[in-house]
Design an enzyme around this catalytic site. Structure first.
Site, PDB file in Angstrom:
ATOM      1  N   ASN A   1       0.755  -1.138   0.047  1.00  0.00           N
ATOM      2  CA  ASN A   1      -0.028  -0.171  -0.225  1.00  0.00           C
ATOM      3  C   ASN A   1       0.803   1.238   0.009  1.00  0.00           C
ATOM      4  O   ASN A   1       1.509   1.604   1.139  1.00  0.00           O
ATOM      5  CB  ASN A   1      -0.664  -0.099   1.206  1.00  0.00           C
ATOM      6  CG  ASN A   1      -1.901   1.004   1.408  1.00  0.00           C
ATOM      7  OD1 ASN A   1      -1.742   2.044   0.345  1.00  0.00           O
ATOM      8  ND2 ASN A   1      -2.430   1.449   2.332  1.00  0.00           N
ATOM      9  N   TRP A   2       0.733   2.034  -1.210  1.00  0.00           N
ATOM     10  CA  TRP A   2       1.918   2.967  -1.347  1.00  0.00           C
ATOM     11  C   TRP A   2       1.287   4.298  -0.834  1.00  0.00           C
ATOM     12  O   TRP A   2       2.101   5.358  -0.570  1.00  0.00           O
ATOM     13  CB  TRP A   2       2.242   3.240  -2.638  1.00  0.00           C
ATOM     14  CG  TRP A   2       3.251   2.425  -3.455  1.00  0.00           C
ATOM     15  CD1 TRP A   2       3.817   1.360  -2.812  1.00  0.00           C
ATOM     16  CD2 TRP A   2       3.725   2.272  -4.767  1.00  0.00           C
ATOM     17  NE1 TRP A   2       4.688   0.615  -3.632  1.00  0.00           N
ATOM     18  CE2 TRP A   2       4.697   1.215  -4.963  1.00  0.00           C
ATOM     19  CE3 TRP A   2       3.462   3.188  -5.792  1.00  0.00           C
ATOM     20  CZ2 TRP A   2       5.142   0.829  -5.849  1.00  0.00           C
ATOM     21  CZ3 TRP A   2       4.037   2.705  -6.993  1.00  0.00           C
ATOM     22  CH2 TRP A   2       5.164   1.733  -7.162  1.00  0.00           C
ATOM     23  N   LYS A   3       0.049   4.260  -0.225  1.00  0.00           N
ATOM     24  CA  LYS A   3      -0.513   5.257   0.251  1.00  0.00           C
ATOM     25  C   LYS A   3      -0.291   6.706  -0.831  1.00  0.00           C
ATOM     26  O   LYS A   3      -0.641   6.353  -1.836  1.00  0.00           O
ATOM     27  CB  LYS A   3      -0.055   5.668   1.808  1.00  0.00           C
ATOM     28  CG  LYS A   3      -0.444   4.450   2.460  1.00  0.00           C
ATOM     29  CD  LYS A   3      -0.071   4.476   4.012  1.00  0.00           C
ATOM     30  CE  LYS A   3      -0.291   3.183   4.755  1.00  0.00           C
ATOM     31  NZ  LYS A   3      -0.255   3.436   6.304  1.00  0.00           N
TER      32      LYS A   3
ATOM     33  N   HIS B   1      -9.812   1.420   4.752  1.00  0.00           N
ATOM     34  CA  HIS B   1      -8.611   1.690   5.624  1.00  0.00           C
ATOM     35  C   HIS B   1      -8.872   2.849   6.477  1.00  0.00           C
ATOM     36  O   HIS B   1      -9.488   3.566   6.288  1.00  0.00           O
ATOM     37  CB  HIS B   1      -7.550   2.020   4.393  1.00  0.00           C
ATOM     38  CG  HIS B   1      -5.930   1.996   5.010  1.00  0.00           C
ATOM     39  ND1 HIS B   1      -5.649   2.882   5.969  1.00  0.00           N
ATOM     40  CD2 HIS B   1      -5.184   0.944   4.890  1.00  0.00           C
ATOM     41  CE1 HIS B   1      -4.354   2.584   6.244  1.00  0.00           C
ATOM     42  NE2 HIS B   1      -3.945   1.400   5.636  1.00  0.00           N
TER      43      HIS B   1
ATOM     44  N   GLU C   1      -5.715  -4.831  10.671  1.00  0.00           N
ATOM     45  CA  GLU C   1      -4.746  -3.797  10.661  1.00  0.00           C
ATOM     46  C   GLU C   1      -5.050  -2.701  12.007  1.00  0.00           C
ATOM     47  O   GLU C   1      -5.673  -1.767  12.011  1.00  0.00           O
ATOM     48  CB  GLU C   1      -4.854  -2.838   9.635  1.00  0.00           C
ATOM     49  CG  GLU C   1      -4.161  -3.317   8.244  1.00  0.00           C
ATOM     50  CD  GLU C   1      -3.628  -2.079   7.561  1.00  0.00           C
ATOM     51  OE1 GLU C   1      -2.376  -2.301   7.008  1.00  0.00           O
ATOM     52  OE2 GLU C   1      -4.042  -0.872   7.483  1.00  0.00           O
TER      53      GLU C   1
ATOM     54  N   SER D   1       3.298  -1.712  10.230  1.00  0.00           N
ATOM     55  CA  SER D   1       4.568  -1.878  10.617  1.00  0.00           C
ATOM     56  C   SER D   1       5.231  -3.313  10.283  1.00  0.00           C
ATOM     57  O   SER D   1       6.230  -3.639  10.981  1.00  0.00           O
ATOM     58  CB  SER D   1       4.934  -1.601  12.122  1.00  0.00           C
ATOM     59  OG  SER D   1       4.576  -0.348  12.361  1.00  0.00           O
TER      60      SER D   1
HETATM   61  P1  13P Z   1       2.845   0.466   7.588  1.00  0.00           P
HETATM   62  O1  13P Z   1       3.438  -1.019   7.023  1.00  0.00           O
HETATM   63  O2  13P Z   1       3.614   1.844   7.223  1.00  0.00           O
HETATM   64  O3  13P Z   1       2.657   0.421   9.001  1.00  0.00           O
HETATM   65  O4  13P Z   1       1.473   0.817   7.065  1.00  0.00           O
HETATM   66  C1  13P Z   1       0.456  -0.325   7.069  1.00  0.00           C
HETATM   67  C2  13P Z   1      -0.696  -0.001   6.471  1.00  0.00           C
HETATM   68  O5  13P Z   1      -1.581   1.022   6.714  1.00  0.00           O
HETATM   69  C3  13P Z   1      -0.760  -0.626   5.068  1.00  0.00           C
HETATM   70  O6  13P Z   1      -2.297  -0.514   4.727  1.00  0.00           O
END
Ligand code: 13P
Length: 250
Positions: free
Chosen positions: A8-10, A92, A161, A210
């Site tokens: 997930n590159w956000k 999300h 999550e 994480s």
């Molecule tokens: P991180 O791996 O940066 O904690 O992000 C997790 C996330 O929100 C994936 O959707």
């Protein structure tokens, strides 16, 4: 069963050039790994531009709650399907933080599934200290699935999550594989109550929060766990490729 590894590159990277560079590196690694379903969820605008996808599947990070109509700024599941999104992330916690309610998430899930997009429903409690957190997760699942026809069951993945374990909140402290194991049983039990045994048994459940090269193995070895959802570490091609290798070796 192939492990499902989702990047997930956000809202990153900030340029198409960087996106193409990470994508190309991950693509050449993914091409060599048969035991992994590699999925990348880039920002919407990069979706149609990341060409020659090879073994990589693309995911949208969100879908509109309507399939058509005058909704400024929205992108429908139909459009996303049209540019090659096989998967979509729905609900999300960062979307929930922006005000997305359980009702909206249910509608988005329905739109995504109706277009034949495999939908990754994200659930998780906000605070580690929340005693009633299994109950919170249970409610999120029940509300999202309410009224969703059972024949969609095979197209759903649930991502556990916990919000407190996401790197931007936790300074990189993940949950434990043991807790993920317990939550995966609990999530399966919840889906059993909604859709019955066969849907519950087949449901892929993945962990996010994480994940990095050091802890990925622990989450991937959990019996009943189907993969991981990786945020920050997925933007470093070297690190993400290492995670893919670990998944492939399990
Ligand atoms: P991180 O791996 O940066 O904690 O992000 C997790 C996330 O929100 C994936 O959707």
């Amino acid at each position: 069963m192939k492990k499902i590894i989702i990047a997930n590159w956000k809202m990153s990277p900030s340029s198409l050039k960087e996106a193409e560079s990470i994508f190309a590196k991950v693509r050449s690694k993914a091409a060599k790994l048969r035991g992994v379903e590699t999925v990348i969820a880039p920002p919407f605008i990069y979706l149609p531009l990341l060409k020659s996808r090879g073994r990589i599947k693309l995911a949208a990070q969100d879908v509109a709650q309507n399939d058509d109509g005058p909704w400024t700024g929205e992108i429908s599941a139909k459009m996303l399907k049209g540019v090659g999104a096989t998967y979509a992330i729905i609900g999300h916690s960062e979307r929930r933080e922006l005000g997305e309610s359980d009702d909206i998430i249910r509608e988005k899930l329905y739109q995504s599934l109706s277009r034949g997009i495999k939908s990754i429903l994200c659930v998780g409690e906000k605070e580690k200290s929340q005693e009633a957190f299994p109950h919170i997760v249970r409610e999120q699942i029940k509300k999202a699935l309410k009224g969703t026809p059972r024949y969609f069951a095979s197209k759903i993945i649930i991502a556990y999550e916990p919000v407190w374990a996401i790197s931007s909140h936790s300074k990189g402290r993940a949950d434990t594989p043991q807790n993920f194991f317990e939550m995966s049983i609990f999530i399966r039990r919840t889906v059993l109550d909604v859709w019955g045994k066969s849907a519950a048994l087949r449901l892929p459940i993945i962990y996010g929060g994480s994940v990095n090269t050091k802890n990925a193995k622990g989450f991937l070895e959990i019996k009943g766990g189907a993969g991981i959802l990786v945020g920050k570490a997925s933007l470093d091609a070297k690190e993400f490729n290492k995670i893919l290798e670990i998944a492939n070796s399990i």
